[in-house]
Design an enzyme around this catalytic site. Structure first.
Site, PDB file in Angstrom:
ATOM      1  N   LYS A 275      -9.651   2.223  -2.349  1.00  0.00           N
ATOM      2  CA  LYS A 275     -10.001   1.523  -1.045  1.00  0.00           C
ATOM      3  C   LYS A 275     -11.499   2.017  -0.675  1.00  0.00           C
ATOM      4  O   LYS A 275     -11.637   3.278  -0.678  1.00  0.00           O
ATOM      5  CB  LYS A 275      -8.879   2.371  -0.032  1.00  0.00           C
ATOM      6  CG  LYS A 275      -8.873   1.697   1.278  1.00  0.00           C
ATOM      7  CD  LYS A 275      -7.677   2.323   1.962  1.00  0.00           C
ATOM      8  CE  LYS A 275      -7.308   1.746   3.496  1.00  0.00           C
ATOM      9  NZ  LYS A 275      -6.068   2.300   3.993  1.00  0.00           N
TER      10      LYS A 275
ATOM     11  N   GLU B 129       0.925  -1.130  -0.056  1.00  0.00           N
ATOM     12  CA  GLU B 129      -0.037   0.081   0.089  1.00  0.00           C
ATOM     13  C   GLU B 129       1.072   1.302   0.068  1.00  0.00           C
ATOM     14  O   GLU B 129       1.982   1.355   0.693  1.00  0.00           O
ATOM     15  CB  GLU B 129      -0.849  -0.068   1.191  1.00  0.00           C
ATOM     16  CG  GLU B 129      -1.843   1.170   1.380  1.00  0.00           C
ATOM     17  CD  GLU B 129      -2.746   1.265   2.560  1.00  0.00           C
ATOM     18  OE1 GLU B 129      -2.260   0.746   3.518  1.00  0.00           O
ATOM     19  OE2 GLU B 129      -3.748   1.684   2.538  1.00  0.00           O
TER      20      GLU B 129
ATOM     21  N   CYS C 241      -5.649  -2.646   2.693  1.00  0.00           N
ATOM     22  CA  CYS C 241      -5.230  -2.659   3.914  1.00  0.00           C
ATOM     23  C   CYS C 241      -6.727  -2.659   5.002  1.00  0.00           C
ATOM     24  O   CYS C 241      -7.141  -3.570   5.183  1.00  0.00           O
ATOM     25  CB  CYS C 241      -4.644  -1.439   4.289  1.00  0.00           C
ATOM     26  SG  CYS C 241      -3.740  -1.373   5.716  1.00  0.00           S
TER      27      CYS C 241
HETATM   28  N1  LIG Z   1      -3.684   1.233   7.603  1.00  0.00           N
HETATM   29  C1  LIG Z   1      -4.575   0.682   7.452  1.00  0.00           C
HETATM   30  O1  LIG Z   1      -5.532   1.196   6.348  1.00  0.00           O
HETATM   31  C2  LIG Z   1      -5.319  -0.395   8.416  1.00  0.00           C
HETATM   32  C3  LIG Z   1      -4.630  -0.502   9.666  1.00  0.00           C
HETATM   33  O2  LIG Z   1      -3.552  -0.100   9.941  1.00  0.00           O
HETATM   34  C4  LIG Z   1      -5.699  -1.181  10.798  1.00  0.00           C
HETATM   35  O3  LIG Z   1      -6.641  -1.598  10.177  1.00  0.00           O
HETATM   36  O4  LIG Z   1      -5.252  -1.317  11.815  1.00  0.00           O
END
Ligand SMILES: NC(=O)CC(=O)C(=O)O
EC number: 3.5.1.3
Length: 365
Positions: free
Chosen positions: A197, A123, A238
């Site tokens: 996302k 990401e 993520c």
């Molecule tokens: N960074 C993200 O999108 C998610 C994350 O770090 C978490 O869900 O904890």
């Protein structure tokens, strides 16, 4: 709007009207089942056990497993190949965008030279992960060329090396909006899919971590599943991994593999990162691959690392620590059918009690 994503698990209205939806099951069970243990059913067939078997099967059909997914789940498609190697490039990311792009390019080339037919990036690999950076590093992906040097590189490399690339994510600019976007390039260098996302990372754990992606980013509106040379792949970024409904929708649409570029953090990473990957793989009986940035010293946001490949039995097949690394691991799709045969969850769901609605598929009918 047709593409609105609000897939939900809900109780079937018929059963909501019935205060005890299990009542019929319970009464059948109490009439017949206590007399025989499950062991006696399999070990000593008799007329009473055959009667029991036919009762069980008529009970099973009344469970309506095919209705647990709305619309009904698609069968798992035959993948274009059974076995191949995936490369997970856990990259260090700096504030120098040009360096990030050439660094990612080298890592992809290395993964391909080690046999990877599919390469997954982290990401936000071309920019620091911060609300201040997103507008500065964002690219106009649709304009391409000089307006999107990061995706121009991904297209060139995927075509030259004849590999599929799930291009992690980069900040995308569309007019006055910004998205956290993953681009999928086919082995012909064409952009096959773009996932924005869907679930923005807005969390506040006092004394530990506060991050509000919604300060700068807009949420995507559609799940993304794409047919590639290496199978049908569902994409999440993520925080999307926390929403099991998305993974369930992908499984119901016939995904072989889910890919999540991600950058979990030092608070949630140790507890949740592997747990979520294994849960998504186990519940949906498919492969899950994740790729994180390496942990950068002095960075404002510290990524947990630990890029991983999980198999359809929830087993960690390959993983790494928090430093820069490239993992090459084998995916064998023949295992999907094996697991689903020995643990036939798809045939055992209770469509009479709950349903997962894929709103987008339902509205497109
Ligand atoms: N960074 C993200 O999108 C998610 C994350 O770090 C978490 O869900 O904890």
């Amino acid at each position: 709007m047709k593409s609105a994503i609000s897939s939900s698990l809900f109780f079937n209205s018929k059963n909501l009207l019935n205060p005890n939806p299990l009542s019929r099951f319970i009464s059948l069970k109490s009439n017949f089942l206590p007399k025989l243990s499950p062991r006696s059913i399999t070990k000593s067939p008799s007329s009473s056990t055959s009667a029991l078997r036919s009762i069980s099967s008529s009970m099973a059909s009344s469970f309506k497993p095919e209705q647990a997914r709305v619309p009904s789940a698609l069968p798992l498609p035959a993948p274009p190949l059974t076995k191949f190697n995936i490369g997970l490039c856990q990259l260090s990311v700096t504030s120098d965008k040009k360096r990030n792009i050439s660094h990612a390019k080298k890592a992809i080339e290395e993964a391909a030279s080690k046999g990877a037919k599919l390469v997954l990036l982290p990401e936000i690999w071309n920019s620091p992960y911060s609300n201040d950076s997103f507008p500065v590093y964002a690219e106009d992906i649709d304009a391409g060329g000089d307006a999107s040097p990061s995706t121009a590189m991904l297209s060139e490399v995927s075509k030259r090396l004849r590999i599929t690339i799930i291009g992690g994510s980069i900040p995308e600019r569309v007019g006055d909006r910004l998205y956290n976007t993953c681009c999928v390039f086919g082995s012909d260098g064409e952009l096959k899919a773009k996932h924005r996302k869907i679930h923005l990372f807005d969390i506040d754990i006092p004394g530990k971590i506060t991050f509000m992606e919604s300060k700068t980013l807009t949420a995507g509106e559609t799940p993304t599943i794409v047919d590639t040379d290496v199978g049908r792949i569902g994409i999440g970024i993520c925080y999307d991994i926390r929403f099991q409904e998305l993974a369930m929708i992908y499984a119901a649409r016939g995904a072989h593999l889910l890919c999540y570029p991600g950058a979990f953090n030092m608070t949630t990473g140790p507890l949740h990162w592997e747990l979520l990957q294994r849960a998504r793989a186990t519940d949906n009986q498919l492969y899950v691959a994740t790729c994180s940035p390496a942990r950068g010293s002095g960075a404002g946001y510290t990524a947990w690392g630990h890029s991983t490949l999980v198999g359809p039995f929830g087993e960690v097949l390959a993983t790494t620590e928090h430093e820069e690394d490239i993992i090459i691991a084998e995916i064998d799709y023949s295992v999907l059918e094996q697991r689903r045969t020995s643990l036939p969850l798809n045939k055992q769901r209770r469509g009479d009690l709950y349903q997962l609605v894929d709103v987008q598929r339902l509205n497109s009918k």
